[in-house]
Design a protein around this motif. Structure first.
Motif, mmCIF file in Angstrom:
data_model
loop_
_atom_site.group_PDB
_atom_site.id
_atom_site.type_symbol
_atom_site.label_atom_id
_atom_site.label_comp_id
_atom_site.label_asym_id
_atom_site.label_seq_id
_atom_site.Cartn_x
_atom_site.Cartn_y
_atom_site.Cartn_z
ATOM 1 N N SER A 25 -2.475 10.130 -0.908
ATOM 2 C CA SER A 25 -3.284 10.113 -2.137
ATOM 3 C C SER A 25 -2.757 11.111 -3.159
ATOM 4 O O SER A 25 -2.722 10.837 -4.353
ATOM 5 C CB SER A 25 -4.746 10.419 -1.812
ATOM 6 N N LEU A 26 -2.331 12.261 -2.693
ATOM 7 C CA LEU A 26 -1.770 13.270 -3.588
ATOM 8 C C LEU A 26 -0.467 12.773 -4.210
ATOM 9 O O LEU A 26 -0.240 12.922 -5.417
ATOM 10 C CB LEU A 26 -1.553 14.567 -2.804
ATOM 11 N N TYR A 27 0.344 12.128 -3.407
ATOM 12 C CA TYR A 27 1.614 11.560 -3.866
ATOM 13 C C TYR A 27 1.378 10.477 -4.926
ATOM 14 O O TYR A 27 1.940 10.514 -6.019
ATOM 15 C CB TYR A 27 2.340 10.998 -2.641
ATOM 16 N N ARG A 28 0.516 9.534 -4.595
ATOM 17 C CA ARG A 28 0.259 8.424 -5.523
ATOM 18 C C ARG A 28 -0.458 8.895 -6.795
ATOM 19 O O ARG A 28 -0.141 8.442 -7.896
ATOM 20 C CB ARG A 28 -0.579 7.352 -4.825
ATOM 21 N N GLY A 29 -1.423 9.772 -6.627
ATOM 22 C CA GLY A 29 -2.137 10.275 -7.800
ATOM 23 C C GLY A 29 -1.238 11.062 -8.732
ATOM 24 O O GLY A 29 -1.351 10.978 -9.953
ATOM 25 N N SER A 30 -0.319 11.820 -8.163
ATOM 26 C CA SER A 30 0.635 12.587 -8.978
ATOM 27 C C SER A 30 1.531 11.662 -9.791
ATOM 28 O O SER A 30 1.856 11.950 -10.948
ATOM 29 C CB SER A 30 1.495 13.481 -8.070
ATOM 30 N N LYS A 31 1.917 10.540 -9.183
ATOM 31 C CA LYS A 31 2.727 9.559 -9.908
ATOM 32 C C LYS A 31 1.936 8.960 -11.075
ATOM 33 O O LYS A 31 2.473 8.767 -12.172
ATOM 34 C CB LYS A 31 3.191 8.457 -8.949
ATOM 35 N N ALA A 32 0.659 8.696 -10.836
ATOM 36 C CA ALA A 32 -0.180 8.136 -11.903
ATOM 37 C C ALA A 32 -0.339 9.136 -13.051
ATOM 38 O O ALA A 32 -0.286 8.753 -14.228
ATOM 39 C CB ALA A 32 -1.546 7.740 -11.342
ATOM 40 N N ALA A 44 1.812 11.513 -13.883
ATOM 41 C CA ALA A 44 3.106 11.548 -14.583
ATOM 42 C C ALA A 44 3.199 10.376 -15.557
ATOM 43 O O ALA A 44 3.613 10.542 -16.714
ATOM 44 C CB ALA A 44 4.256 11.513 -13.575
ATOM 45 N N PHE A 45 2.791 9.192 -15.105
ATOM 46 C CA PHE A 45 2.805 8.006 -15.971
ATOM 47 C C PHE A 45 1.919 8.222 -17.203
ATOM 48 O O PHE A 45 2.327 7.949 -18.330
ATOM 49 C CB PHE A 45 2.332 6.783 -15.187
ATOM 50 N N LEU A 46 0.711 8.725 -16.973
ATOM 51 C CA LEU A 46 -0.212 8.952 -18.096
ATOM 52 C C LEU A 46 0.320 10.000 -19.070
ATOM 53 O O LEU A 46 -0.004 9.971 -20.257
ATOM 54 C CB LEU A 46 -1.590 9.381 -17.574
ATOM 55 N N GLU A 47 1.137 10.914 -18.561
ATOM 56 C CA GLU A 47 1.739 11.942 -19.411
ATOM 57 C C GLU A 47 3.036 11.454 -20.066
ATOM 58 O O GLU A 47 3.693 12.212 -20.776
ATOM 59 C CB GLU A 47 2.009 13.209 -18.584
ATOM 60 N N ASP A 91 3.025 20.388 -11.694
ATOM 61 C CA ASP A 91 1.728 20.424 -12.388
ATOM 62 C C ASP A 91 0.933 19.135 -12.202
ATOM 63 O O ASP A 91 -0.298 19.162 -12.212
ATOM 64 C CB ASP A 91 1.917 20.715 -13.882
ATOM 65 N N ASP A 92 1.608 18.010 -12.023
ATOM 66 C CA ASP A 92 0.911 16.744 -11.745
ATOM 67 C C ASP A 92 0.210 16.839 -10.391
ATOM 68 O O ASP A 92 -0.939 16.420 -10.241
ATOM 69 C CB ASP A 92 1.896 15.564 -11.729
ATOM 70 N N VAL A 93 0.905 17.413 -9.427
ATOM 71 C CA VAL A 93 0.346 17.584 -8.086
ATOM 72 C C VAL A 93 -0.857 18.528 -8.158
ATOM 73 O O VAL A 93 -1.911 18.247 -7.580
ATOM 74 C CB VAL A 93 1.412 18.136 -7.112
ATOM 75 N N LYS A 94 -0.709 19.637 -8.876
ATOM 76 C CA LYS A 94 -1.801 20.610 -9.011
ATOM 77 C C LYS A 94 -3.026 19.981 -9.657
ATOM 78 O O LYS A 94 -4.156 20.278 -9.279
ATOM 79 C CB LYS A 94 -1.347 21.811 -9.847
#
Length: 159
Positions: free
Chosen positions: A106-113, A115-118, A126-129
């Motif tokens: 979930s952390l991996y996938r959410g971080s990717k999302a 990054a996409f939104l940014e 910082d995406d992971v954080k």
């Protein structure tokens, strides 16, 4: 996708078993609305009786965006950071349950999302954080003795 609500203070609400809680990728705590927002809610409350819901995205566009997000790059260093964060909580002796691999996913996938939104095609720490609290908050259950001790210390700091 499943979206669920849990009201922790209502009579008749039962806590889900941990194995079920773990299946929710993210947990977001939402406060009650302000007085002004609650008044606005009253003005639109009739919509729940006969909703006029308009889609904001087509299923095809959702699938397309999913493919784009899957293509977001995550360096080996960031993957290591993700796993290190989750594993550090697994080693916490105050926790009742160890975080599962689902937390890392979930952390991996959410971080990717994020990054996409940014507007990036790669994940940064910082995406992971940013995603981390939403991934772990609902998964963290303190052992009863740890919860009592931490509550005592918290109360002592207030005085």
């Amino acid at each position: 996708m499943v979206i669920a609500t849990q009201v922790p203070y209502a009579e008749g609400t039962y806590t889900l078993p941990y194995v079920e809680i773990d299946r929710f990728s993210y947990g977001i705590e939402v406060d009650l609305p302000s007085k002004e927002d609650e008044i606005r809610i009253l003005d639109v409350s009739y919509l729940t009786d006969n909703p006029d819901v308009k889609p904001v995205i087509t299923p095809e566009k959702a699938l397309e965006l999913t493919k784009v997000i899957k293509g977001i790059k995550v360096s080996d260093e960031v993957k290591d950071y993700i796993v290190t964060l989750v594993r550090s909580l697994r080693e916490d002796k105050d926790l009742m349950y160890k975080l599962s691999v689902r937390a890392s996913i979930s952390l991996y996938r959410g971080s990717k999302a994020i990054a996409f939104l940014e507007g990036r095609n790669f994940v940064i720490p910082d995406d992971v954080k940013f995603v981390f609290p939403y991934v772990v908050y609902h998964r963290i259950v303190l052992k009863p003795e740890s919860a009592i001790e931490k509550d005592k210390k918290r109360k002592l700091r207030l005085f």
